[in-house]
Motif scaffolding. Structure first.
Motif, short mmCIF file in Angstrom:
data_model
loop_
_atom_site.label_atom_id
_atom_site.label_comp_id
_atom_site.label_asym_id
_atom_site.label_seq_id
_atom_site.Cartn_x
_atom_site.Cartn_y
_atom_site.Cartn_z
N GLN A 1 -18.65 29.77 -15.01
CA GLN A 1 -18.57 30.67 -15.83
C GLN A 1 -17.06 30.78 -16.29
O GLN A 1 -16.07 30.73 -15.49
N VAL A 2 -16.64 31.02 -17.53
CA VAL A 2 -15.45 30.82 -18.12
C VAL A 2 -15.19 32.47 -18.50
O VAL A 2 -15.72 32.99 -19.71
N PRO A 3 -14.16 33.21 -18.02
CA PRO A 3 -14.12 34.61 -18.48
C PRO A 3 -13.39 34.84 -19.68
O PRO A 3 -12.28 34.33 -19.64
N SER B 1 -12.38 37.44 -23.02
CA SER B 1 -12.47 38.86 -23.56
C SER B 1 -13.51 39.13 -25.05
O SER B 1 -13.72 39.90 -25.37
N HIS C 1 -19.73 39.43 -14.55
CA HIS C 1 -18.83 39.16 -13.51
C HIS C 1 -17.29 39.83 -13.56
O HIS C 1 -17.34 40.57 -14.41
N GLU C 2 -16.60 39.77 -12.50
CA GLU C 2 -15.36 40.78 -12.55
C GLU C 2 -14.01 39.85 -12.67
O GLU C 2 -13.01 40.30 -12.59
N MET C 3 -14.31 38.54 -12.99
CA MET C 3 -13.07 38.00 -13.49
C MET C 3 -12.21 38.22 -14.59
O MET C 3 -12.92 38.72 -15.54
N LYS C 4 -11.03 38.27 -14.66
CA LYS C 4 -10.19 38.54 -15.54
C LYS C 4 -10.24 37.52 -16.68
O LYS C 4 -10.10 36.30 -16.37
N SER D 1 -8.31 34.01 -16.35
CA SER D 1 -7.95 33.71 -15.08
C SER D 1 -8.16 32.27 -14.54
O SER D 1 -7.75 32.02 -13.18
N LEU D 2 -9.00 31.48 -15.38
CA LEU D 2 -9.37 30.10 -14.55
C LEU D 2 -8.30 29.16 -15.01
O LEU D 2 -7.73 29.12 -16.05
N GLU D 3 -7.89 28.11 -14.21
CA GLU D 3 -7.09 27.17 -14.11
C GLU D 3 -7.50 25.99 -13.69
O GLU D 3 -8.45 26.09 -12.70
N ASN E 1 -7.49 30.52 -20.57
CA ASN E 1 -8.06 29.88 -19.32
C ASN E 1 -7.51 28.32 -19.69
O ASN E 1 -7.58 27.70 -20.72
#
Length: 128
Positions: free
Chosen positions: A12-14, A16, A64-67, A70-72, A115
């Motif tokens: 999953q890639v958060p 907006s 999900h609750e990821m901002k 936020s993925l790196e 991301n």
């Protein structure tokens, strides 16, 4: 392992804005558009797969609750770092210069939310 094989199938890639992210990944990065499904007014699921990959990404809202951003460290393996960099740049992706490391050649970019992705060429010879 007692459970047998385990295969990573989906990350999953958060984001907006799912439409903006989908356009970026499909039109600029070249991912395949597998499906786009709206569960209800709050939950939407978009699955995209890099060409040749057995693992897909999911752009979701309400799941999900990821901002967003936020993925790196998401990493794709490519045959040629220079060619991959050129292609992404021509498609309008802001990419780093190719960076040489003892373990491969890398190009880095971020999606519209921030991301972080890396393209790694494993078998490319290092420059002198």
């Amino acid at each position: 392992m007692a459970t047998g094989e385990m295969k990573l199938e989906l990350i999953q890639v958060p984001v907006s804005d799912v439409d903006r992210a989908k356009s970026f990944y499909v039109k600029k990065v070249g991912f395949n558009d597998d499906h786009d499904h709206r569960v209800n007014d709050e939950i939407r699921f978009v699955q995209l797969t890099p060409p040749g990959s057995a693992c897909s990404i999911a752009l979701t809202t309400g799941a999900h609750e990821m901002k967003p951003g936020s993925l790196e460290g998401l990493q794709l393996v490519v045959e040629d770092a220079d060619a991959a960099r050129k292609e992404l740049a021509e498609r309008g992706v802001e990419v780093s210069e190719v960076q040489d490391f003892p373990w491969g050649r890398f190009v880095f970019f971020k999606d519209p939310d921030g991301n972080g992705w890396a393209l790694q060429a494993l078998n490319s010879p290092l420059r002198p």
